[in-house]
Scaffold this active site. Structure first.
Site, short mmCIF file in Angstrom:
data_model
loop_
_atom_site.label_atom_id
_atom_site.label_comp_id
_atom_site.label_asym_id
_atom_site.label_seq_id
_atom_site.Cartn_x
_atom_site.Cartn_y
_atom_site.Cartn_z
N GLU A 46 0.83 -1.21 0.00
CA GLU A 46 0.00 0.00 0.00
C GLU A 46 0.87 1.26 0.00
O GLU A 46 1.84 1.36 0.77
CB GLU A 46 -0.91 0.03 1.24
CG GLU A 46 -1.84 1.24 1.26
CD GLU A 46 -2.58 1.42 2.57
OE1 GLU A 46 -3.76 1.83 2.52
OE2 GLU A 46 -2.00 1.16 3.64
N LYS A 137 -8.87 4.01 -2.00
CA LYS A 137 -9.24 3.49 -0.68
C LYS A 137 -10.48 4.19 -0.16
O LYS A 137 -10.55 5.41 -0.09
CB LYS A 137 -8.06 3.68 0.29
CG LYS A 137 -8.26 3.03 1.65
CD LYS A 137 -6.99 3.17 2.48
CE LYS A 137 -7.08 2.46 3.81
NZ LYS A 137 -5.83 2.55 4.57
N CYS A 171 -5.24 -2.23 2.79
CA CYS A 171 -5.06 -2.17 4.24
C CYS A 171 -6.35 -2.50 5.00
O CYS A 171 -6.94 -3.54 4.80
CB CYS A 171 -4.49 -0.80 4.62
SG CYS A 171 -3.71 -0.70 6.24
#
Length: 316
Positions: A46, A137, A171
């Protein structure tokens, strides 16, 4: 190699922190190295390009109107990636040249949102060198919200790769049951989970997702040590004053569709982790559980997903 086998490389590397040009060089080198081992997919952590915002936690990032925070943030934005300007073109060329698919975590400086805010995005490039999805994200975690913007559902997509159907999340999105379900519903059976770097995150959720989905799960984390901060980083003295010797220890790993380790978390080791996985294992484990197939009840519970790319202004 037959279509049911896929050779994968987990690139557990550190960035040249907040330097996109030099970090791109490390990424390109890893792709070439993976291709020399005949890998067909390589995954990076990430926000690897150009790096995770470690400074926020270390320098009182929540202090409002701080000149220190503004200057580091500006440096971060300048080193983030604008895909529309061709800043991933060299990666695409390598992917096509070496017939290798790529999942890459970047900080995206999105032009359709004005070009000044940044998003933790997971980019999928296929073996033909085409960018097929950019997943921003959905929800930055805790202190990340001080420098990252929340994304949208446009990147909740999956892609064919030999017999596999591959998708991915960033994540702590991997802890969110509904985005996972969105990917399961599209047929995902190889799940990519990217992390900034810690076995604390990967050691439990990787096996859980594998067992829940009856899919392979590849978790890839970055490395970051105190020595990895470049000397020209703004306010480096303030960052290093509170930094541990190791900020990200890796923890990259692979779990099989039965929820057991194929490769347990690897810590404190930089480089490629290579493994071959067998699609037949997916079909074997779906015999007794399939979360969106025979073991689901869509007449009772269903998920609605908005995959529209969000923007503030729309022009006719």
């Amino acid at each position: 190699m037959s279509n049911n086998f896929l050779k994968v490389a987990l690139a557990q590397i550190s960035p040249v922190w907040l330097n996109k040009e030099l970090t791109l060089e490390k990424i390109e080198k890893s792709i070439v190295e993976a291709s020399e081992s005949n890998c067909e997919l390589i995954v990076f952590g990430e926000a690897l390009l150009p790096g995770y915002p470690f400074w926020v936690e270390l320098t009182n990032g929540a202090q409002f109107n701080s000149k220190v925070q503004k200057e580091i943030h500006a440096h971060y934005v300048k080193n983030s990636i604008t895909i529309e300007k061709g800043e991933l073109d060299t990666i695409c060329v390598l992917a096509k040249q070496h017939n290798i698919a790529v999942y890459l975590g970047i900080m995206e400086r999105a032009q359709n949102r004005g070009g000044h805010s940044i998003y933790a995005s997971l980019v999928y490039i296929n073996q033909q060198g085409e960018i097929k999805s950019v997943h921003r994200k959905l929800q930055p975690t805790y202190e990340e919200r001080l420098t990252w913007s929340p994304g949208d559902g446009n990147g909740l997509q999956v892609h064919p790769l030999k017999d596999f159907t591959v998708g991915g999340l960033n994540c702590w999105e991997n802890w969110m049951p509904l985005p996972r379900t969105a990917l399961y519903g599209l047929g995902e059976n190889l799940h990519i989970a990217v992390w900034p770097g810690s076995d604390f995150n990967t050691k439990d959720i990787t096996r859980f997702i594998a067992r829940e989905s009856r899919s392979f799960v590849i978790s890839v984390s970055s490395m970051m040590r105190k020595d990895d901060f470049p000397k020209d980083t703004p306010h480096l003295d303030k960052i290093l004053a509170n930094a541990k010797d190791t900020l990200a220890n890796g923890g990259s790993c692979i779990a099989g569709p039965d929820g057991e380790w194929v490769i347990p978390p690897v810590i404190n080791k930089e480089g490629l982790i290579i493994e071959t996985i067998d699609f037949n294992s997916v079909l074997e484990e779906r015999q007794n559980f399939d979360p969106v197939g025979h073991y689901s009840r869509p007449d009772v519970t269903r998920l609605q997903v908005n995959r529209e790319r969000q923007s503030t202004v729309f022009y006719d």
